[in-house]
Write a protein that holds these residues in place. Structure first.
Motif, PDB file in Angstrom:
ATOM      1  N   ASP A 143      -5.392  -2.943  -7.135  1.00  0.00           N
ATOM      2  CA  ASP A 143      -5.429  -4.395  -6.932  1.00  0.00           C
ATOM      3  C   ASP A 143      -4.863  -5.091  -8.171  1.00  0.00           C
ATOM      4  O   ASP A 143      -5.105  -4.678  -9.299  1.00  0.00           O
ATOM      5  CB  ASP A 143      -6.859  -4.862  -6.661  1.00  0.00           C
ATOM      6  N   ALA A 187     -15.078   1.808  -3.093  1.00  0.00           N
ATOM      7  CA  ALA A 187     -14.106   2.434  -3.993  1.00  0.00           C
ATOM      8  C   ALA A 187     -13.645   1.449  -5.070  1.00  0.00           C
ATOM      9  O   ALA A 187     -13.464   1.811  -6.235  1.00  0.00           O
ATOM     10  CB  ALA A 187     -12.905   2.932  -3.187  1.00  0.00           C
ATOM     11  N   ARG A 211      -2.394   4.151  -5.936  1.00  0.00           N
ATOM     12  CA  ARG A 211      -3.505   4.362  -5.017  1.00  0.00           C
ATOM     13  C   ARG A 211      -3.422   5.818  -4.578  1.00  0.00           C
ATOM     14  O   ARG A 211      -2.323   6.305  -4.273  1.00  0.00           O
ATOM     15  CB  ARG A 211      -3.392   3.410  -3.823  1.00  0.00           C
ATOM     16  N   GLN A 213     -13.650   1.022   1.251  1.00  0.00           N
ATOM     17  CA  GLN A 213     -12.726   0.450   0.265  1.00  0.00           C
ATOM     18  C   GLN A 213     -13.469  -0.419  -0.742  1.00  0.00           C
ATOM     19  O   GLN A 213     -13.182  -0.392  -1.939  1.00  0.00           O
ATOM     20  CB  GLN A 213     -11.626  -0.362   0.964  1.00  0.00           C
ATOM     21  N   ASN A 247      -4.886   8.981  -2.105  1.00  0.00           N
ATOM     22  CA  ASN A 247      -5.671   9.388  -0.944  1.00  0.00           C
ATOM     23  C   ASN A 247      -5.136  10.744  -0.497  1.00  0.00           C
ATOM     24  O   ASN A 247      -3.921  10.934  -0.415  1.00  0.00           O
ATOM     25  CB  ASN A 247      -5.525   8.354   0.184  1.00  0.00           C
ATOM     26  N   TYR A 259     -14.147   1.717   7.269  1.00  0.00           N
ATOM     27  CA  TYR A 259     -13.011   1.652   6.346  1.00  0.00           C
ATOM     28  C   TYR A 259     -13.194   0.535   5.324  1.00  0.00           C
ATOM     29  O   TYR A 259     -13.040   0.737   4.118  1.00  0.00           O
ATOM     30  CB  TYR A 259     -11.708   1.449   7.138  1.00  0.00           C
ATOM     31  N   GLN A 265       0.832  -1.203   0.000  1.00  0.00           N
ATOM     32  CA  GLN A 265       0.000   0.000   0.000  1.00  0.00           C
ATOM     33  C   GLN A 265       0.870   1.258   0.000  1.00  0.00           C
ATOM     34  O   GLN A 265       0.596   2.213  -0.719  1.00  0.00           O
ATOM     35  CB  GLN A 265      -0.960  -0.008   1.198  1.00  0.00           C
ATOM     36  N   ARG A 312     -10.692   3.173  -6.634  1.00  0.00           N
ATOM     37  CA  ARG A 312      -9.431   2.559  -6.199  1.00  0.00           C
ATOM     38  C   ARG A 312      -9.096   1.429  -7.177  1.00  0.00           C
ATOM     39  O   ARG A 312      -9.954   0.605  -7.483  1.00  0.00           O
ATOM     40  CB  ARG A 312      -9.593   1.996  -4.776  1.00  0.00           C
TER      41      ARG A 312
END
Lengths: 540, 270
Positions: free
Chosen positions: B235, B226, B139, B223, B141, B219, B130, B232
């Motif tokens: 992956d 997202a 990713r 996710q 944020n 959370y 991450q 997001r």
């Protein structure tokens, strides 16, 4: 002459014991993924069981039957004591150790990779090492068969090798060469990753190596069955082999074309060129030839027996056959299953038709019908035929034997016919769970239930088989007389080219080079074909 | 042995057997390498040699132009079970110092009170991936991206080692006895959704997947949403996007709430 009785019995008992255990697993698998049972919630248990079932049924069980039968053939047909009996025991113990070594990580969930390995899945190295030991044990048998034949040839220069031994050695050479593919896959691709020396694997190349083994292994499983067709059935029903030469040509053809055809298992794989897939497809069609020759020759041999028993008319002779004889029953069932299984096989080997059933339950149904049906039912017949000579005790349970064979035949049809059908409906294979409440899957539920019921019929038959063998082992002692194989209608006098293997092995190796050389070299030389390995049961 | 002279080219068996075999091979090769490629107009072979190469599976470069670069950025982290290597001896200490700046959201002991993920005892591979993805831009944020931008490779590895070293804390989970929802244990096979628990804990833990027990429900839910919306996308091979897209909103709620109600499992500590 049958001196090594304990050796042969040890192979057969171990084979049928592990067969019984794997049969229980198979029935459980059919049951828990059918609508008869609620979902077990953890697919891992299913794949663990599937790996054990496949490993035992694919590698351990048929190898032990072929080896035990091979040692018996060598002594009886050559009429000479087995050379290298100590080595034979060493091979047997290697298989015992290998099988245990492979099954422990499978039971612990450290190797749920299925018996076909499926890289980039990687399991515990001990699983693969166990399989390697099983193969090495069987290679000792390959060497011993060759040594025994050469000793006999030296003592009998120019004489035709007896048909059982000729076929047996052809089968052993086929296995010796075909196991090389899986051995290369294990040694060059899988084991370095399993030991942690590498973390990427060329899954495509591994699959090509495995296809080298995967088709001819079926013909290795088939060899004892075909040997029994030619050399046990005619004698057991009071007849003779119609043509000794036709039999030899069949076994030679298996040796040459059973192996360089394996890429029909990779029709859906992108890493193999379409041209090679076509060549393999065409050569697969050729391998139907020895089977058709065999069906013709055995039908002719059976007809000879029937007419010697007073059968008349174009088809009326069929009634004159000794139907109460378990061997007669076994060969008839075997032929019916071989017919249906072979017809299905023609669809699998066709590049275009295969696309409709590739990776569906049709394939699972197909190989259970051919291997579990046509082949294994003759393993039962071989055991029934040899048992009195191995144990020195009479087998009197003829009724039970017929019941066992009927149950196996009916069970296999009930299991595999619906299995083929749901494959055509599109049911994928290698899945632990199907949601039968979904409207798209609901129509398959009845067929899957039937199939599971067939699985339990098979289990009952398999257990009955073991009970019959156990009962025979406790029967009173009785001299069974000299064991002999079928005689040919025209015994061979001189069989040029069909008495040795050098030419045929050269053709087999040559076709391996032409049909496999380029695809293997191409994948091996490219640097961008590896993918990260996926470790089964590894810590995250 | 007398029958071994079969291997001589003068023997009729040898000539016939080799001739027939070679003949069949040549015929099938003509079919597979020449007739079939020309019989498929969509293959667009440019000549005989091209037809043969195509049928042999030789890789053909159909365009001289450089491959199209995807936008936005993709993850560059390759997760194998061999990753990360054993941390350097001072990695945990360095990581602890660096983690001072993370504590305001992720808690001084790696347990968050702000619905940020709990990092104590998380797998090092997950934390490293991450951080690397935040740094690389795979990713995004608003809070994490600026923090990660200044981290070196060594910093990210040390932070991962430190948080993996911290003990998992049991916490207060009054509802932990409720049964696991179907999506966690069975998945939704007809929609191609694997059970959450087969990778993220409950049934099994797989390489590269974080464990989720005790993570804040808000959370986990955010996710999954997202991933489902494509906001997001770090992956590997769209594994989580494919799953989240096919999950119903109820299943997302159930999975998030059930995992939040579970104490962290104490097996699999590194």
């Amino acid at each position: 002459m049958l001196n090594s009785r304990r050796l042969v019995l040890a192979h057969f008992w171990l084979a049928f014991t592990v067969f019984g255990l794997a049969l229980v697993l198979g029935a459980w698998q059919m049951f828990i993924r059918s609508p008869l049972h609620t979902w077990i919630s953890n697919p891992e248990w299913y794949y663990r069981s599937l790996t054990a079932h496949g490993t035992v049924m694919g590698y351990v069980f048929p190898t032990l039957v072929a080896m035990g039968f091979g040692y018996a053939i060598s002594e009886v047909s050559l009429n000479q004591p087995l050379i290298g009996r100590k080595w034979a025991w060493a091979g047997f113990w290697l298989i015992v150790v290998g099988a245990v070594m492979a099954m422990i990580p499978v039971a612990l969930g450290r190797a749920s990779v299925l018996y076909t390995f499926y890289p980039p899945l990687i399991g515990s190295p001990f699983y693969y090492l166990g399989v390697v030991l099983v193969v090495v044990g069987s290679w000792i048998w390959v060497a011993l068969m060759s040594v025994n034949l050469h000793a006999w040839k030296k003592a009998n220069p120019g004489a035709p090798v007896p048909l059982p031994m000729f076929a047996n050695v052809a089968g052993s050479y086929l296995w010796g060469w075909t196991a090389v593919g899986a051995a290369l896959e294990l040694l060059l691709q899988i084991l370095p990753v399993a030991f942690g020396l590498k973390s990427t694997i060329d899954a495509g190349l591994s699959r090509v190596f495995f296809s080298w083994t995967l088709h001819a292994i079926v013909y290795f499983w088939l060899m004892p069955t075909y040997i029994a067709y030619y050399t046990i059935v005619p004698r057991a029903i009071g007849g003779k082999v119609y043509s000794d030469t036709m039999a030899r040509i069949s076994f030679i053809l298996f040796l040459v074309v059973a192996m360089p055809i394996g890429m029909h298992h990779t029709f859906a794989d992108p890493q193999v060129g379409a041209g090679f897939k076509f060549i393999h497809s065409a050569f697969t069609a050729l391998v139907a030839l020895p089977t058709l020759l065999t069906v013709f020759t055995i039908c002719a041999s059976v007809e000879i027996a029937a007419r010697m028993r007073g059968g008349r008319g174009p088809l009326g002779w069929i009634r004159a056959l000794p139907w109460s004889n378990p061997i007669m029953l076994a060969v008839a069932f075997s032929f019916v299953m071989l017919g249906f299984g072979g017809a299905g096989g023609l669809i699998n080997m066709s590049y275009q038709l295969d696309t409709t059933i590739h990776n569906t339950q049709w394939i699972t149904g197909h190989f259970h019908l051919i291997f579990g049906g046509a082949i294994v039912i003759m393993y039962f017949a071989i055991a029934y035929d040899l048992w009195p000579h191995l144990t020195g005790r009479a087998m009197r349970d003829l009724g039970l034997m017929r019941l066992q064979l009927w149950l196996w035949f009916v069970g296999m049809i009930v299991t595999t016919f619906p299995w083929h059908w749901v494959g055509i409906l599109g049911m994928p294979r290698r899945m632990a769970y199907y949601d039968y409440t979904d409207p798209a899957v609901a129509p398959q539920a009845v067929s899957v239930m039937l199939s599971a019921i067939g699985g339990f019929i098979l289990l009952a038959s398999g257990l009955l088989f073991i009970v019959i063998l156990l009962r025979a082992q406790r029967a009173p002692r009785e001299e069974a007389g000299l064991y002999r194989f079928s005689a040919a209608l025209h015994p061979p006098v001189a069989v040029p080219a069909l008495n040795s293997y050098a030419l045929w092995i050269a053709l087999m190796v040559g076709l391996t080079v032409t049909n496999y050389g380029f695809p293997i070299a191409q994948l091996a030389l490219r640097s961008d074909t590896s993918v990260p390995a996926v470790y089964v049961g590894a810590n995250p | 042995m007398s029958d071994d002279n079969v291997l001589s080219p003068r023997d009729p068996w040898f000539r016939r057997a080799v001739g027939i075999t070679a003949g069949i091979f040549v015929l099938t090769a003509l079919g597979g390498f020449i007739v079939l490629p020309y019989a498929q107009p969509e293959l667009k072979v440019s000549g005989l040699w091209d037809a043969i190469c195509s049928a042999a599976g030789v890789v053909r470069t159909s365009s001289a132009q450089a491959p199209v670069q995807p936008d936005p950025k993709l993850t560059k982290v390759v997760i194998t079970s061999a990753l990360p290597a054993t941390p350097a001896p001072d990695a945990i200490g360095r990581g602890a110092t660096l983690a001072q700046q993370c504590a305001i959201c992720h808690g001084p002991t790696g347990v968050s009170r702000a619905d940020s993920p709990n990092l104590a005892g998380q797998y090092a591979a997950s934390i490293y991936k991450q951080l690397a993805d935040f740094k690389n831009g795979a990713r995004v944020n608003a809070i994490m991206s600026p923090f990660a931008a200044n981290l070196s490779e060594r910093d990210m590895q040390d932070l991962a080692a430190y948080y993996a070293y911290l003990p998992r804390l049991p916490g207060y989970h009054p509802q932990q006895s409720q049964p696991a929802p179907k999506i966690v244990i069975n998945g939704a096979p007809m929609r191609g959704v694997a059970p959450c628990g087969s990778c993220h804990g409950a049934l099994d833990n797989k390489t590269g997947s974080p464990w989720l027990e005790g993570q804040p429900a808000a959370y986990v839910k955010a996710q999954l949403q997202a991933f489902a919306s494509g906001e997001r996308r770090n992956d590997i091979s769209q594994q989580m996007r494919n799953i989240a897209r096919r999950m119903t909103p109820e299943e997302i709620d159930q999975a998030a709430e059930w995992y939040a109600s579970q104490p962290p499992t104490l097996i699999h500590t590194n």
